[in-house]
Design a protein around this motif. Structure first.
Motif, PDB file in Angstrom:
ATOM      1  N   TYR A 178      27.051  56.953 -52.150  1.00 23.65           N
ATOM      2  CA  TYR A 178      28.322  57.181 -51.460  1.00 23.65           C
ATOM      3  C   TYR A 178      29.506  56.883 -52.385  1.00 23.65           C
ATOM      4  CZ  TYR A 178      26.002  57.870 -47.023  1.00 23.65           C
ATOM      5  OH  TYR A 178      25.219  58.386 -46.012  1.00 23.65           O
ATOM      6  N   VAL A 234      30.001  59.816 -54.606  1.00 17.86           N
ATOM      7  CA  VAL A 234      30.653  60.944 -53.911  1.00 17.86           C
ATOM      8  C   VAL A 234      32.157  60.694 -53.836  1.00 17.86           C
ATOM      9  CG1 VAL A 234      30.910  62.094 -51.671  1.00 17.86           C
ATOM     10  CG2 VAL A 234      28.636  61.661 -52.580  1.00 17.86           C
ATOM     11  N   TYR A 235      32.530  59.453 -53.512  1.00 15.66           N
ATOM     12  CA  TYR A 235      33.953  59.110 -53.430  1.00 15.66           C
ATOM     13  C   TYR A 235      34.623  59.316 -54.787  1.00 15.66           C
ATOM     14  CZ  TYR A 235      38.131  56.159 -53.379  1.00 15.66           C
ATOM     15  OH  TYR A 235      39.423  55.695 -53.514  1.00 15.66           O
ATOM     16  N   HIS A 282      44.830  63.512 -45.059  1.00 13.36           N
ATOM     17  CA  HIS A 282      44.050  63.390 -43.824  1.00 13.36           C
ATOM     18  C   HIS A 282      42.559  63.551 -44.099  1.00 13.36           C
ATOM     19  CE1 HIS A 282      43.361  63.676 -39.488  1.00 13.36           C
ATOM     20  NE2 HIS A 282      42.487  64.608 -39.786  1.00 13.36           N
ATOM     21  N   SER A 283      42.235  64.505 -44.952  1.00 13.95           N
ATOM     22  CA  SER A 283      40.819  64.790 -45.191  1.00 13.95           C
ATOM     23  C   SER A 283      40.140  63.667 -45.971  1.00 13.95           C
ATOM     24  CB  SER A 283      40.653  66.124 -45.920  1.00 13.95           C
ATOM     25  OG  SER A 283      41.153  66.022 -47.230  1.00 13.95           O
ATOM     26  N   LYS A 308      40.736  60.419 -45.459  1.00  9.91           N
ATOM     27  CA  LYS A 308      40.684  59.165 -44.689  1.00  9.91           C
ATOM     28  C   LYS A 308      39.259  58.663 -44.429  1.00  9.91           C
ATOM     29  CE  LYS A 308      44.458  60.398 -41.941  1.00  9.91           C
ATOM     30  NZ  LYS A 308      44.930  60.478 -40.557  1.00  9.91           N
ATOM     31  N   PRO A 309      38.328  59.540 -44.057  1.00 12.47           N
ATOM     32  CA  PRO A 309      36.975  59.020 -43.825  1.00 12.47           C
ATOM     33  C   PRO A 309      36.367  58.390 -45.076  1.00 12.47           C
ATOM     34  CG  PRO A 309      37.216  61.191 -42.858  1.00 12.47           C
ATOM     35  CD  PRO A 309      38.424  60.970 -43.698  1.00 12.47           C
ATOM     36  N   LYS A 310      36.727  58.902 -46.255  1.00  4.02           N
ATOM     37  CA  LYS A 310      36.197  58.320 -47.495  1.00  4.02           C
ATOM     38  C   LYS A 310      36.763  56.921 -47.699  1.00  4.02           C
ATOM     39  CE  LYS A 310      35.318  62.640 -50.035  1.00  4.02           C
ATOM     40  NZ  LYS A 310      35.835  63.656 -49.118  1.00  4.02           N
ATOM     41  N   MET A 319      37.665  55.004 -45.385  1.00  7.79           N
ATOM     42  CA  MET A 319      36.997  54.186 -44.368  1.00  7.79           C
ATOM     43  C   MET A 319      35.647  53.712 -44.890  1.00  7.79           C
ATOM     44  SD  MET A 319      35.525  55.316 -40.663  1.00  7.79           S
ATOM     45  CE  MET A 319      33.995  55.943 -41.320  1.00  7.79           C
ATOM     46  N   MET A 320      34.899  54.604 -45.503  1.00  7.55           N
ATOM     47  CA  MET A 320      33.564  54.239 -46.012  1.00  7.55           C
ATOM     48  C   MET A 320      33.665  53.215 -47.137  1.00  7.55           C
ATOM     49  SD  MET A 320      31.305  55.813 -44.212  1.00  7.55           S
ATOM     50  CE  MET A 320      29.724  56.048 -45.017  1.00  7.55           C
ATOM     51  N   MET A 321      34.723  53.282 -47.912  1.00  5.62           N
ATOM     52  CA  MET A 321      34.893  52.342 -49.018  1.00  5.62           C
ATOM     53  C   MET A 321      35.599  51.067 -48.571  1.00  5.62           C
ATOM     54  SD  MET A 321      33.448  53.768 -51.574  1.00  5.62           S
ATOM     55  CE  MET A 321      32.331  54.800 -50.613  1.00  5.62           C
ATOM     56  N   MET A 362      30.851  63.688 -47.980  1.00  2.65           N
ATOM     57  CA  MET A 362      30.501  62.317 -47.614  1.00  2.65           C
ATOM     58  C   MET A 362      30.165  62.199 -46.136  1.00  2.65           C
ATOM     59  SD  MET A 362      32.436  58.718 -48.184  1.00  2.65           S
ATOM     60  CE  MET A 362      32.261  58.667 -49.953  1.00  2.65           C
ATOM     61  N   MET A 405      26.839  63.837 -45.370  1.00  4.92           N
ATOM     62  CA  MET A 405      25.765  62.988 -45.892  1.00  4.92           C
ATOM     63  C   MET A 405      25.562  61.766 -44.989  1.00  4.92           C
ATOM     64  SD  MET A 405      25.627  61.893 -49.839  1.00  4.92           S
ATOM     65  CE  MET A 405      26.655  60.425 -49.911  1.00  4.92           C
TER      66      MET A 405
END
Lengths: 236, 122
Positions: free
Chosen positions: A150, A153-154, A182-183, A185-187, A189-191, B13, B16
């Motif tokens: 992950y 990917v980030y 906006h697109s 933001k989820p990344k 969040m994961m980090m 991401m 996945m």
């Protein structure tokens, strides 16, 4: 107390209450509701006399627990969790911060490297880390190989993000800026980049009103991202 | 019951993460598509649940967004449950998606993945 309001904003309202209201009204706990997590803005809230803050968008448990804290109530008795209904699940569930499935309501543990929503201003600290891999570690069940996947990917997505944002800034295209921020933001969040995510929300809002302040915040965003690369390259 | 679940998200991401979390926490069969168009082409596989991203055109600019794909799915198969998955936390967006036929609206936050597993297992 919302902070951004027309006529009289939350800062001015708080100062008025602290200076002009008779006791005990002037001592009433005031909780700031704000989309900003910038140190300067939060310092301003503190200086005006606010007791605590809850970042927007907030979850019900954050607000309830903060109210419990500033009014001296036992948090475990105030908030008893959800009815487990799926339809409300994404709004009402307690956060899972300790690696357990959220079958029972739990107290929220403050994250070590991000400001806690329930902190009073007197104990508020900004950490130097923009990333916090606690969530990713829990998501990946401690599997470092999965975590690295992950993180990769980030990191791989960042060059295109930079390129798109630079192009959008060049043409002052607020719509494109908002879309790319906006697109991402989820990344964030994961980090575990909560402050960056909040900043992204602010930029999104500023772009919607075509406010040039968005560009200033993007500079801060880019600094956050640059820091995140340094922090994550070490572990990836 | 083992279900056939479609995950439709243009973000590498998120796609996945959804595939990972569903695979590790359920016994369901997971199919991942990066565009709504690919999802539509494969509706003949008769999914039991579709998890559909709201913004779908970051990979292919000409790709239709989530709402358009939701409408298209409902025209072809009005009974398949569609969970709209989005970073948008505005009630108006959630309401719009429910009005267009989405069964659930899940915000992309830290609870999202567990919520989706719970919905898929229901």
């Amino acid at each position: 107390m919302d902070v951004q309001m027309p006529v009289m904003n939350g800062i001015d309202a708080t100062m008025y209450i602290r200076k002009n209201m008779p006791p005990p009204k002037n001592k009433i706990p005031i909780v700031a509701l704000t989309a900003s997590v910038l140190r300067a803005d939060l310092d301003l809230c503190f200086a005006s006399g606010m007791t605590a803050y809850v970042p927007k968008p907030f979850k019900p448990w954050q607000l309830i627990n903060t109210i419990a804290e500033v009014t001296g109530r036992d948090r475990s008795k105030v908030y008893s969790g959800t009815d487990g209904s799926n339809k409300k699940a994404h709004m009402d569930k307690e956060p899972k911060e300790n690696g357990h499935a959220n079958k029972e309501p739990q107290q929220a543990e403050p994250q070590k490297s991000a400001p806690t929503a329930t902190a009073s201003f007197s104990s508020y600290e900004l950490s130097d880390n923009v990333t916090n891999l606690d969530y990713l570690k829990k998501f990946c069940e401690g599997d470092e190989k999965r975590m690295k996947k992950y993180i990769k990917v980030y990191l791989n997505a960042l060059p295109a993000f930079h390129k798109n944002i630079d192009a959008a800034i060049e043409t002052k295209d607020f719509v494109e800026i908002a879309l790319h921020v906006h697109s991402f933001k989820p990344k964030w969040m994961m980090m575990g980049m909560k402050q960056t995510n909040e900043l992204g929300i602010k930029i999104d809002q500023l772009c919607k009103s075509q406010n040039d302040m968005a560009f200033e915040h993007i500079k801060t965003l880019m600094k956050d991202i640059h820091k995140s690369v340094k922090e994550l390259e070490v572990v990836s | 019951m083992v279900k056939k679940i479609f995950v439709v998200d243009d973000d590498e991401m998120m796609a996945m993460a959804l595939e990972d979390h569903l695979t590790n926490n359920t016994l369901h069969e997971i199919h991942v598509f990066r565009t709504g168009e690919d999802c539509i082409k494969n509706l003949r596989l008769q999914p039991d649940v579709i998890i559909l991203d709201y913004n779908l055109n970051s990979v292919e600019k000409e790709a239709a967004n989530g709402m358009k794909i939701l409408e298209a799915i409902k025209k072809l198969n009005r009974d398949v449950p569609v969970i709209l998955f989005s970073s948008q936390d505005a009630y108006s967006v959630a309401l719009q998606s429910i009005n267009k036929g989405a069964t659930q609206y899940v915000i992309k936050d830290e609870d999202a993945f567990d919520n989706i597993v719970a919905i898929c297992n229901a």
